[in-house]
Design a protein around this motif. Structure first.
Motif, mmCIF file in Angstrom:
data_model
loop_
_atom_site.group_PDB
_atom_site.id
_atom_site.type_symbol
_atom_site.label_atom_id
_atom_site.label_comp_id
_atom_site.label_asym_id
_atom_site.label_seq_id
_atom_site.Cartn_x
_atom_site.Cartn_y
_atom_site.Cartn_z
ATOM 1 N N LEU A 34 0.815 -1.221 0.000
ATOM 2 C CA LEU A 34 0.000 0.000 0.000
ATOM 3 C C LEU A 34 0.848 1.270 0.000
ATOM 4 C CD1 LEU A 34 -2.712 -1.080 2.594
ATOM 5 C CD2 LEU A 34 -2.912 -1.052 0.103
ATOM 6 N N GLY A 35 2.031 1.212 0.613
ATOM 7 C CA GLY A 35 2.851 2.417 0.770
ATOM 8 C C GLY A 35 3.537 2.847 -0.503
ATOM 9 N N ILE A 36 4.074 1.885 -1.264
ATOM 10 C CA ILE A 36 4.799 2.248 -2.483
ATOM 11 C C ILE A 36 3.884 2.903 -3.512
ATOM 12 C CG2 ILE A 36 6.048 1.302 -4.452
ATOM 13 C CD1 ILE A 36 7.437 -0.594 -2.563
ATOM 14 N N PRO A 37 2.706 2.345 -3.786
ATOM 15 C CA PRO A 37 1.813 3.067 -4.715
ATOM 16 C C PRO A 37 1.464 4.468 -4.231
ATOM 17 C CG PRO A 37 1.080 0.808 -4.437
ATOM 18 C CD PRO A 37 2.160 1.030 -3.431
ATOM 19 N N ALA A 38 1.225 4.597 -2.914
ATOM 20 C CA ALA A 38 0.898 5.924 -2.378
ATOM 21 C C ALA A 38 2.071 6.889 -2.555
ATOM 22 C CB ALA A 38 0.530 5.810 -0.896
ATOM 23 N N LEU A 39 3.312 6.398 -2.380
ATOM 24 C CA LEU A 39 4.487 7.238 -2.553
ATOM 25 C C LEU A 39 4.644 7.681 -4.006
ATOM 26 C CD1 LEU A 39 7.088 8.490 -1.399
ATOM 27 C CD2 LEU A 39 8.240 6.287 -1.851
ATOM 28 N N GLN A 87 2.258 4.541 -18.432
ATOM 29 C CA GLN A 87 2.388 3.125 -18.094
ATOM 30 C C GLN A 87 3.797 2.814 -17.599
ATOM 31 O OE1 GLN A 87 1.182 1.117 -21.672
ATOM 32 N NE2 GLN A 87 -0.993 1.721 -21.461
ATOM 33 N N LEU A 88 4.807 3.444 -18.209
ATOM 34 C CA LEU A 88 6.175 3.255 -17.737
ATOM 35 C C LEU A 88 6.356 3.837 -16.329
ATOM 36 C CD1 LEU A 88 8.212 4.062 -20.994
ATOM 37 C CD2 LEU A 88 7.818 1.812 -19.932
ATOM 38 N N ALA A 89 5.674 4.938 -16.051
ATOM 39 C CA ALA A 89 5.768 5.538 -14.713
ATOM 40 C C ALA A 89 5.119 4.666 -13.651
ATOM 41 C CB ALA A 89 5.117 6.918 -14.727
ATOM 42 N N PHE A 90 4.254 3.740 -14.092
ATOM 43 C CA PHE A 90 3.581 2.846 -13.142
ATOM 44 C C PHE A 90 4.466 1.658 -12.747
ATOM 45 C CE2 PHE A 90 0.504 -0.484 -11.998
ATOM 46 C CZ PHE A 90 -0.231 0.193 -11.031
#
Length: 384
Positions: free
Chosen positions: A305-310, A329-332
């Motif tokens: 949960l933390g990495i996506p939020a960051l 998409q690359l940024a994801f």
């Protein structure tokens, strides 16, 4: 409840064998009355009486029955003898969970397992000798008092087997491969086992203290034997020897059987208490393992949960979403990489044993669901 056996199942038809379930504790008045009555149902004057402890374990594993009480032997003459057993406490083993449950006196009269154990005990009582081979009533009763005391002392081995079974169950529970997280049934059985040992040891201790109630029929021999046991006792009797009475050796052997029975039961009671302490330590250890596993799971969830939020905080949700272009998409990719890292940590920190696969598949499944939800949310996000 009284369950007599057929008189011809023993050598002499005048031998009476019966077992009664009762909570009544023998008193001095009861014993004097029994000694005066002699043979049950007879009124021909006082008889010779002995009382020995009763401990009986019968039945197969999973259906065992434990009987605790005392047996009264009375002889009025060589043709009139009786064994009356009084069961004061009864336990029945549960077939499903292996727990020992105490059966009340009212329930004992209708419980099939208890009735079968009572009948089996009556059948296995030592046979009385032929009247022509015994001329001394005291020798007669001393011989069978010793036999009955030895029968109860031998039953301690069956109690020890119960303790070994519980110890094995506790050892199996303590292993990491065991899925159960509660040892309450084992502790409950250990508590009941401790009560069984205590009750039976009390019966043996009382029999030794009263000298098998020898003083009701031969006070002089009783005080002589007491002097033999404890020379510091102040009385006028000489210490008993093999010449004091012809049956004194058998009487001494019966008392020693009771003493050994009490010692072994005290040792079993101490072992049961040690196992209960060990069970508490095992529970604490398993709780610590559970806490460590929870901490690991919390760390994995934090990564998921933390990495996506960051990432969203760095890029800004409006600049990253929706995922309809190749740069977005690359940024994801860092979000997906963080979730994959969480999956690797979950596999690395998975507990050993049968629960390892559940842990791994569960952790990977949760992470894949999180990843799928994030991708779906990114694709379905409205354009700014």
């Amino acid at each position: 409840m009284r369950a007599p056996t057929a008189p011809d199942s023993h050598v002499k038809n005048t031998t009476v064998v019966s077992t009664e379930h009762s909570n009544h504790v023998l008193t001095q008045r009861d014993m004097v009355a029994k000694a005066a009555a002699g043979h049950p149902g007879s009124a021909q004057g006082p008889g010779i009486l002995r009382v020995v402890p009763l401990l009986r374990v019968s039945g197969e594993k999973g259906r065992r029955v434990v009987l605790v009480g005392h047996s009264c032997l009375s002889i009025q003459n060589i043709d009139r003898a009786a064994v009356e057993s009084f069961v004061t406490n009864t336990w029945v083993e549960g077939a499903d969970d292996g727990e020992f449950v105490r059966v009340t006196v009212a329930e004992a009269s209708t419980n099939e397992q208890v009735q079968a154990a009572t009948a089996e005990f009556n059948r296995e009582l030592p046979e009385w000798p032929d009247a022509t081979s015994v001329t001394d009533n005291q020798l007669h009763i001393a011989k069978h008092a010793k036999a009955l005391a030895e029968l109860s002392r031998n039953a301690v081995a069956s109690v020890r087997e119960i303790r070994y079974d519980l110890e094995h169950r506790l050892a199996h529970f303590s292993s990491k491969s065991h899925p159960t997280t509660s040892n309450t049934p084992i502790v409950a059985s250990l508590l009941e086992l401790n009560i069984i040992c205590g009750r039976a040891a009390d019966e043996a201790r009382e029999a030794v203290r009263e000298g098998l109630w020898l003083h009701l029929s031969d006070s002089e021999a009783y005080h002589s034997y007491r002097r033999l046991q404890d020379p510091s006792i102040i009385n006028d009797a000489a210490a008993a020897t093999s010449t004091t009475r012809s049956w004194m050796r058998l009487h001494d052997a019966a008392v020693r059987q009771c003493l050994e029975m009490r010692k072994q039961l005290d040792a079993e009671s101490g072992s049961a208490r040690d196992l209960m302490a060990a069970a508490a330590s095992v529970s604490n250890s398993r709780e610590a393992d559970s806490q460590a596993a929870f901490n690991t799971l919390a760390a994995v969830a934090s990564l998921g949960l933390g990495i996506p939020a960051l990432v969203l905080a760095l890029y800004g949700a409006d600049r990253l979403l929706p995922l309809d272009t190749e740069p977005r998409q690359l940024a994801f990719i860092p979000v997906a990489a963080g979730l994959l890292l969480a999956a690797v940590i979950a596999i690395w920190r998975a507990p050993k044993g049968k629960s390892s696969r559940i842990w791994i598949f569960g952790a990977i499944g949760i992470i894949m669901i999180l990843l799928a939800l994030l991708v779906a949310a990114g694709l379905l996000a409205p354009s700014s």
